[in-house]
Design an enzyme around this catalytic site. Structure first.
Site, short mmCIF file in Angstrom:
data_model
loop_
_atom_site.label_atom_id
_atom_site.label_comp_id
_atom_site.label_asym_id
_atom_site.label_seq_id
_atom_site.Cartn_x
_atom_site.Cartn_y
_atom_site.Cartn_z
N GLY A 41 0.79 -1.13 0.02
CA GLY A 41 0.09 -0.03 0.09
C GLY A 41 0.82 1.22 -0.06
N ASP A 77 -7.40 9.39 -0.97
CA ASP A 77 -6.72 8.17 -1.83
C ASP A 77 -7.76 7.27 -2.21
OD1 ASP A 77 -4.77 7.21 -3.17
OD2 ASP A 77 -3.89 6.34 -1.71
#
Ligand SMILES: *[C@@H]1O[C@H](CO)[C@@H](O)[C@H](O)[C@H]1NC(C)=O
Ligand SMILES: *[C@@H]1O[C@H](CO)[C@@H](O)[C@H](O)[C@H]1NC(C)=O
Ligand SMILES: *[C@@H]1O[C@H](CO)[C@@H](O)[C@H](O)[C@H]1NC(C)=O
Ligand SMILES: *[C@@H]1O[C@H](CO)[C@@H](O)[C@H](O)[C@H]1NC(C)=O
Ligand SMILES: *[C@@H]1O[C@H](CO)[C@@H](O)[C@H](O)[C@H]1NC(C)=O
Ligand SMILES: *[C@@H]1O[C@H](CO)[C@@H](O)[C@H](O)[C@H]1NC(C)=O
Ligand SMILES: *[C@@H]1O[C@H](CO)[C@@H](O)[C@H](O)[C@H]1NC(C)=O
Ligand SMILES: *[C@@H]1O[C@H](CO)[C@@H](O)[C@H](O)[C@H]1NC(C)=O
Ligand SMILES: *[C@@H]1O[C@H](CO)[C@@H](O)[C@H](O)[C@H]1NC(C)=O
Ligand SMILES: *[C@@H]1O[C@H](CO)[C@@H](O)[C@H](O)[C@H]1NC(C)=O
Length: 874
Positions: free
Chosen positions: A575, A689
């Site tokens: 991530g 995001d």
């Protein structure tokens, strides 16, 4: 008897245009049923008529049968009929306090081909005006009032009394001189108006007030007339010269002029206006003087009419009530000539003084109707007359005060959007039911300001957020019956309730920490456990303090993380903030994110932010179970999502193609998660995001947003470095272009990113096409739309297995979300509603197993999209 023949027609008027010195100042001339926005100047009168469409939103435009047209003026060629609703009303803006002649005309003309003559009522505002009894297909009925409206608008209502469909042909309003037609009684309804001895009917432009004058003559009377002009200077009634220049006198020179009629209603009270002018140049030895009696009582005289000058004789008070009225105009003893009369008007008094519902209440419910675009027959006054009060409302009725709205019941009315602030203006409200709609947003604080409110039902909506404390207080001391069950997430009533009435977020999770040794996310617990915690949550809410929060820590050591992940054995993904590893806490699978960033924040702040995130619970947000903070060793422990991220499922490598319905469900899940972050959390959380790799799927392919709130834990230094920006506060391709320029962060940046996610879900294409000229997915879709190539926008791997309408809707939603200007992007609440519609249409289509083909997508839809792109989704 019956000296009044019925003169009820709008034909046969005599016209000479260009009467000097007059204009239509203040006239309101409405041709009912004529095409919207049309207007015309009537060929015979020069009066400008406009369409009625701006004054009413119900009824249907109709035309009279062509065979009847010829003998009538244009304003009765069209009409508006009212097949639906008991009461339909025109709402006409007028000049308050002006005395108006108000005229409604009706010509049936067999417009419906049924040859059935209707009978119905006409109301002026809340007052009964008259019954319209259509007795002949080709005779127009005219109702006239002289009335001073007390409001700035006038409502003319057609009321179906069960004797045929109401209709109306024309409405005309003419301002009068306020010193005319003065009555002690109230308003006046026209009974008869005649021009004695005349050969034709007259109106505007002869009559500056546009009164209709019908000819009247009798066999026992002789016609008199003059070629000269009869002046009306100083006489405010301004009776036209053409009317005054004809008169009648009895053939038997010693007999009186006699007029009589029977009363229509037992209560009719009449006002009479007689207009006299001598039309014969008298010789020196001639004289004409007479007296007037009504039912044997002296009324006026003796009196001598003036040559070529109008004198109007009337009385302000009404005639004594009688069954039959007899007027005798008799010459006096020494008069050499018999009496004369030129024109006469008879009105009956009518009480139109009942006032409507309290103005503020009327405005409020009218605005509510508009806000929710309610398709109800909510027309005319909301409360009055009582028999026609609006469905869903109850009112107070007190003869000394205006009526007030006390109940508003809009349950199951398809309401969408937020709870309207207009409700706050219904200050006498006692009962408010908005249950079983699709209302979004939070429960507004203004509801607690409604001091008489006793019942508030908000069940079965999509409401989120915290119930205002004012309402909770009232509910606690039993002064308010409050229900918010079956909403998305509504907090504050001791616990948060979601759709299934399962108590989940905030408090429950905090209590859950008490038994933290299990380190299992609340959502994974067994049902019995949940029940127990619900009770705990309810009883503990009062005592729960910041201190007790502090004392509970869901903290792991780094050694714990090593053990949980079996020394970081299995990597689940990479991530933005570091790698994610698979792990077990007891038998429960978890995902551990090891943070590779050095935090700009200290421990205190990190802990505060993480604790905040641990309190955020929603079925479409991955649950944060715990955290680790040991110098540079930082980690976050999440619930495990068996099916990984959405990106992998959409990528070309994946052979297991997600069906269209699954895709819509995933989009819906993600949208709801985002909506909760924006509106369910205080302060709102902006994800920053949103992208397909941050949307995770569990074993049932239910989607949850991951990594929310992390940008708050790791704020970039003033967001100034582009490199940091692309890494932390957004991903290229998903990043709101406006944010990238202005650095002004709002929820709408997430909406943009969500739009990109949705485009990817629909198309299955990469966000930025590397092989071509770095085409962005939104550009590509726009190009396809411009080409009209909608069919090929949807992921070809679906082989057309989707419903074209729902695909279309989804594209539409996505394209509005990615509008370059933030203001054009809809809030997530709206996106959720639209996606739900989309899903509904998909499921509906599935049910009837009809075609899945894309062929029904046509060019019309492109126009539709183009218009929608200008504004929002509505
Ligand atoms: C129409 O008449 C009114 C009052 O008689 C006057 O004020 C107005 O100027 C006139 N308008 C035109 C266009 O002649
Ligand atoms: C009548 O219609 C024309 C256009 O057809 C418009 O310009 C004019 O303003 C209208 N007049 C009224 C009084 O509505
Ligand atoms: C009537 O007046 C109201 C308020 O002044 C206004 O909003 C409305 O548009 C007017 N209606 C028409 C048909 O002119
Ligand atoms: C309406 O007119 C018809 C025909 O003239 C008549 O029979 C009927 O009684 C009238 N109804 C009322 C309420 O006046
Ligand atoms: C009066 O004039 C009208 C219209 O011209 C006519 O119909 C009527 O018969 C006349 N009456 C007499 C008595 O001549
Ligand atoms: C109305 O009539 C009165 C009395 O004749 C007159 O003084 C006044 O000027 C008139 N008003 C208008 C607006 O014509
Ligand atoms: C004329 O009128 C008078 C008074 O009403 C009456 O006495 C007389 O009989 C009438 N003459 C005729 C011819 O009707
Ligand atoms: C009035 O005078 C005229 C002549 O001017 C005469 O012919 C007529 O008979 C007189 N009538 C009366 C009633 O005296
Ligand atoms: C007729 O009689 C009245 C009084 O009844 C009187 O005032 C009037 O002047 C007289 N007219 C003539 C023409 O004699
Ligand atoms: C509203 O009025 C109707 C009819 O009078 C009554 O049945 C209903 O109970 C009332 N509703 C409320 C909430 O007062």
């Amino acid at each position: 008897m019956g000296w009044f023949k019925l003169f009820c027609f709008l034909g046969g008027f005599v016209f000479i245009l260009l009467v000097q010195g007059q204009n239509q100042s203040g006239f309101i001339s409405i041709d009912c049923g004529s095409p919207a926005n049309s207007n015309y100047s009537d060929a015979s009168t020069g009066i400008n008529y406009i369409s009625d469409a701006a004054f009413i939103d119900t009824g249907i435009s109709q035309k009279i049968s062509a065979i009847y047209k010829g003998s009538f003026q244009q304003q009765v060629w069209n009409l508006r009929s009212f097949p639906e609703g008991i009461r339909n009303c025109y709402n006409i803006n007028i000049t308050q306090g002006t005395k108006y002649l108000i005229r409604a005309s009706f010509l049936y003309g067999n417009y419906d081909g049924q040859s059935k003559l209707p009978q119905f009522d006409i109301h002026l505002g809340v007052n009964m005006w008259d019954t319209v009894n259509i007795t002949n297909v080709a005779i127009s009925t005219v109702k006239e009032l002289i009335h001073v409206p007390s409001e700035t608008n006038l409502q003319v209502c057609l009321v179906n009394s069960g004797l045929g469909m109401p209709f109306i042909s024309a409405i005309e309003l003419r301002p009068l001189n306020s010193s005319t037609y003065v009555s002690n009684f109230g308003s006046l309804a026209l009974f008869r108006r005649v021009d004695v001895g005349s050969g034709g009917a007259y109106r505007y432009p002869y009559d500056v007030y546009d009164r209709f004058w019908y000819p009247y003559s009798r066999n026992d009377w002789t016609n008199l007339s003059t070629e000269h002009t009869v002046t009306t200077t100083d006489n405010p009634y301004k009776i036209p010269s053409v009317v005054m220049s004809t008169a009648s006198t009895p053939k038997n020179v010693s007999a009186p002029l006699e007029l009589s009629w029977y009363t229509q209603k037992a209560t009719s009270e009449y006002h009479i206006y007689m207009h006299f002018s001598e039309v014969v140049k008298l010789e020196a030895n001639q004289s004409r003087s007479f007296s007037i009696t009504i039912n044997g009582e002296h009324w006026y005289g003796p009196f001598t009419p003036e040559y070529l000058y109008t004198i109007t004789v009337y009385s302000r008070s009404i005639l004594e009530i009688a069954q039959k009225y007899d007027i005798l105009i008799s010459k006096i003893e020494n008069s050499t000539l018999p009496p004369i009369i030129n024109a006469i008007e008879i009105y009956s008094g009518i009480d139109l003084s009942q006032s409507g519902t309290y103005k503020q209440d009327v405005d409020a419910v009218t605005n509510i109707k508009a806000t929710y675009a309610l398709q109800r027959n909510w027309d005319g006054d909301p409360c009055l007359p009582r028999a026609y009060s609006w469905a869903g409302l109850n009112c107070s009725y007190d003869s000394t005060k205006p009526s007030r709205v006390t109940t508003l019941n809009l349950s199951s009315s398809g309401l969408t959007g937020v709870i309207s602030t207009n409700i706050s203006n219904l200050v006498m409200l006692q009962y408010l039911d908005l249950s079983n709609n699709s209302l979004t947003g939070s429960v507004p604080d203004f509801l607690s300001q409604l001091q008489y409110l006793r019942v508030l039902n908000l069940e079965k909506n999509q409401l989120t957020g915290i119930v205002p404390t004012g309402l909770i207080e009232k509910s606690k001391n039993n002064s308010l019956l409050l229900s918010v069950d079956a909403n998305l997430y509504v907090c504050g009533l001791g616990s948060c309730k979601n759709k299934n009435n399962v108590v989940v977020p905030i408090v429950a999770s905090v209590v859950g920490l008490l038994i933290f040794s299990l380190i299992v996310a609340a959502v994974l617990w067994g049902h019995r456990r949940k029940q127990k915690d619900e009770n705990k949550a309810e009883s503990n809410i009062q005592t729960m303090t910041t201190e007790s929060l502090e004392s509970i820590q869901r903290q792991f050591t780094f050694a714990d993380l090593i053990r949980i992940t079996n020394n970081f054995e299995r990597i689940l993904g990479k991530g933005g903030f570091g790698n994610v590893y698979h792990g077990y806490i007891n038998d429960t699978q978890v995902a551990v994110k090891v943070l590779s960033l050095s935090s700009a924040q200290g421990y205190q702040q990190f802990q505060a932010e993480v604790k905040l995130l641990m309190r955020v619970h929603h079925r479409n947000l991955t649950t944060l179970v715990g955290y680790c903070y040991e110098g540079t060793n930082m980690g976050l422990v999440y619930e495990y999502m068996a099916n990984g991220d959405l990106d992998a499922h959409l990528s070309g490598k994946n052979t297991n193609i997600l069906s269209w319905e699954t895709r819509l469900n995933i989009a819906m899940d993600a949208a709801q998660g985002l909506e909760y972050l924006h509106y369910g959390c205080k302060p709102p959380i902006i994800h920053r995001d949103v992208k397909t790799t941050n949307i995770l799927l569990n074993e049932n392919l239910q989607a949850k947003l991951a990594d929310f709130g992390l940008s708050k834990i790791f704020p970039t230094d003033g967001d100034t470095q582009v490199s940091t920006l692309s890494h932390v506060a957004g991903t290229p391709g998903y990043l709101d272009p406006e944010y990238a320029i202005t650095y002004k962060l709002t929820e709408k940046s997430d909406v943009y990113s969500f739009g990109i996610v949705l485009l990817k879900i629909i198309t299955g294409r990469p966000v930025i096409e590397r092989s071509h000229e770095n085409t962005h997915i939104s550009q590509w879709v726009r190009i396809m739309l411009d080409k009209g190539d909608i069919q090929n926008i949807v992921d070809p791997r679906l082989h057309g297995n989707f419903n074209a309408n729902s695909a279309w809707k989804a594209i539409e939603i996505a394209m509005v979300c990615v509008s370059s200007t933030t203001t054009k992007r809809p809030p997530m609440s709206e996106v959720v509603v639209k996606l739900k519609e989309c899903l509904t249409s998909e499921l509906a289509e599935k049910e009837d197993e009809s075609n899945y083909s894309v062929e029904m997508v046509n060019m019309n839809m492109i126009t539709e999209l183009n218009t929608h792109q200008q504004g929002n989704l509505s």
